[in-house]
Write an enzyme that holds these catalytic residues in place. Structure first.
Site, PDB file in Angstrom:
ATOM      1  N   LYS A  68       0.841  -1.196   0.000  1.00  0.00           N
ATOM      2  CA  LYS A  68       0.000   0.000   0.000  1.00  0.00           C
ATOM      3  C   LYS A  68       0.881   1.254   0.000  1.00  0.00           C
ATOM      4  CE  LYS A  68      -0.397  -0.310   4.937  1.00  0.00           C
ATOM      5  NZ  LYS A  68      -1.132   0.219   6.037  1.00  0.00           N
ATOM      6  N   TYR A 111      15.222  31.133   3.474  1.00  0.00           N
ATOM      7  CA  TYR A 111      14.036  31.855   3.960  1.00  0.00           C
ATOM      8  C   TYR A 111      14.107  32.100   5.465  1.00  0.00           C
ATOM      9  CZ  TYR A 111      11.409  30.486  -0.304  1.00  0.00           C
ATOM     10  OH  TYR A 111      10.965  30.298  -1.566  1.00  0.00           O
TER      11      TYR A 111
HETATM   12  C1  LIG Z   1      -3.998  -4.573   7.443  1.00  0.00           C
HETATM   13  C2  LIG Z   1      -2.514  -4.414   7.435  1.00  0.00           C
HETATM   14  N1  LIG Z   1      -1.744  -5.503   7.426  1.00  0.00           N
HETATM   15  C3  LIG Z   1      -0.392  -5.416   7.410  1.00  0.00           C
HETATM   16  C4  LIG Z   1       0.238  -4.200   7.418  1.00  0.00           C
HETATM   17  C5  LIG Z   1       1.749  -4.136   7.390  1.00  0.00           C
HETATM   18  O1  LIG Z   1       2.253  -3.527   8.529  1.00  0.00           O
HETATM   19  P1  LIG Z   1       3.831  -3.397   8.753  1.00  0.00           P
HETATM   20  O2  LIG Z   1       4.315  -2.435   7.727  1.00  0.00           O
HETATM   21  O3  LIG Z   1       3.966  -2.895  10.135  1.00  0.00           O
HETATM   22  O4  LIG Z   1       4.389  -4.758   8.545  1.00  0.00           O
HETATM   23  C6  LIG Z   1      -0.532  -3.037   7.441  1.00  0.00           C
HETATM   24  C7  LIG Z   1       0.109  -1.717   7.507  1.00  0.00           C
HETATM   25  O5  LIG Z   1      -0.086  -0.937   8.364  1.00  0.00           O
HETATM   26  C8  LIG Z   1      -1.953  -3.153   7.454  1.00  0.00           C
HETATM   27  O6  LIG Z   1      -2.723  -2.058   7.461  1.00  0.00           O
END
Ligand SMILES: Cc1ncc(COP(=O)(O)O)c(C=O)c1O
Length: 382
Positions: free
Chosen positions: A40, A273
């Site tokens: 993501k 700045y």
């Molecule tokens: C539903 C879910 N699973 C897994 C993860 C992965 O988390 P991390 O980056 O701490 O491994 C996330 C990220 O926040 C998440 O939202």
């Protein structure tokens, strides 16, 4: 071409991926624990399309994204991947039938975190005559989305009545997995386990049960179930400072630029700045074309440091949208065109995103995922 770029090293990524995979399978379970690579937020800033292709090539079983827009973008690059969408739907969307048919066409796996979503997907899947694959989300303590574990048995029984859904998985998410104090994590796992047990007793089983994010992967093997969902550790950072580094992962991204301009300035001259920095003596100031518009945070003004030819130089004055200035001192060997490391892992530099995070009271997640779209991503060892 703008010299500011994020170099992403696939050799390091490969090393991180295989280390995690063998770590979660260290007890040689009958069925290997699957990996859902979390990509993501533009793969934590690394570029969602290239990273998803690479993760699939490395053998990731699932890809985890935050929302449907991210998932749709991916389908053309990873045509056969199982893409699990962690987010939920807004059901009042204009022309839901067209939208759901698109999600079905893209063969995405939805999260069902409420009866409304179950009803909505079931209804349109019925009209479109294709079952929608779903994972049910249970809230065991994170309080973000999911069926409250207290009422989950009743609600999930209801979801099982929807005949146009293919219920493939069930999962939960942890609030404190990276903490050395495991009490809340243990409580979440035990509530989840109890629910799975009760669901099974009532005849509801799931091919894939999952819960572990990076913290739980490192901290708590009892949370692995059928699949783990690491994000941050894949990219080479640890979710907390005091986390025991049980496996050695390396930062995959180096944010870099080049010295573009050098000028000699006298003593007591203000830089940038707002005139927040004055030279103490005659010196040389280097200008580097990277700023907060690229994701190098303004809060690092007069605080950050960069690495050039193996030496650290302080960021002086306010960081602007497109530039920052460093004090090179007198007699340095730095020249226009030299490479600058802003953060990452190069020649044993102590300049990881975790160090930047410590300087800014942030976390490495935020530092790496802040790298802006305009920064070119360059993939090494492709
Ligand atoms: C539903 C879910 N699973 C897994 C993860 C992965 O988390 P991390 O980056 O701490 O491994 C996330 C990220 O926040 C998440 O939202």
């Amino acid at each position: 071409m703008n010299p500011t770029r994020a170099e992403i090293d696939f050799k390091k990524l490969e090393n991180n991926f295989y280390k995690i995979k063998s770590f979660v399978n260290r007890t040689k379970p009958k069925n290997p624990v699957k990996i859902c690579a979390v990509i993501k937020a533009n793969a934590y800033g690394h570029g969602i399309q290239e990273m998803s292709k690479k993760f699939i090539q490395l053998g990731a079983d699932y890809l985890g994204v935050a929302n449907y827009d991210e998932a749709i973008k991916l389908r053309s690059v990873v045509p056969d991947a199982s893409i699990l969408v962690f987010g939920t739907l807004i059901h009042s969307r204009f022309k839901p039938e067209t939208y759901v048919s698109k999600l079905i066409k893209y063969d995405l796996i939805a999260t069902v975190a409420s009866l409304e979503t179950a009803r909505f997907l079931d209804y349109y899947s019925g009209i479109l005559r294709k079952k929608f694959k779903v994972h049910i989300k249970v809230d065991t303590g994170m309080r973000r989305i999911g069926f409250d574990v207290k009422r989950a048995l009743k609600n999930i029984s209801q979801v099982f009545k929807y005949k146009n859904l293919e219920i493939e998985g069930i999962y939960t998410h942890f609030a404190t997995a990276e903490s050395p104090d495991k009490s809340f994590l243990k409580m979440q796992v035990s509530k989840f386990l109890e629910l799975i047990y009760c669901l099974k007793k009532a005849g509801m089983e799931f091919p894939i049960v999952h819960s572990a994010n990076s913290g739980a992967v490192l901290n708590f093997p009892e949370s692995y179930f059928d699949m783990v969902r690491p994000g941050l550790i894949l990219y080479g950072y640890y979710p907390s400072h005091d986390m025991k580094k049980v496996i050695d992962v390396k930062p995959v991204m180096n944010l870099k630029s080049k010295v573009t301009y050098i000028k000699r300035v006298d003593s007591n001259i203000s830089i940038s700045y707002g005139r927040t920095f004055y030279t103490k003596k005659r010196t040389f100031i280097g200008s580097i074309p990277v700023g907060y518009g690229d994701g190098y945070w303004r809060i690092l003004s007069n605080k950050g440091k960069v690495l050039i030819k193996g030496n650290y130089y302080p960021v002086v004055g306010i960081i602007t949208m497109d530039w920052l200035m460093v004090d090179l001192g007198v007699g340095s060997n730095v020249r226009v065109g030299d490479d600058v490391l802003l953060f990452g892992d190069e020649n044993k530099a102590l300049l990881g995103a975790d160090k930047i995070a410590a300087m800014t009271k942030s976390i490495p997640y935020e530092i790496i995922s802040s790298v802006a779209d305009r920064v070119q991503r360059i993939y090494l060892h492709k």
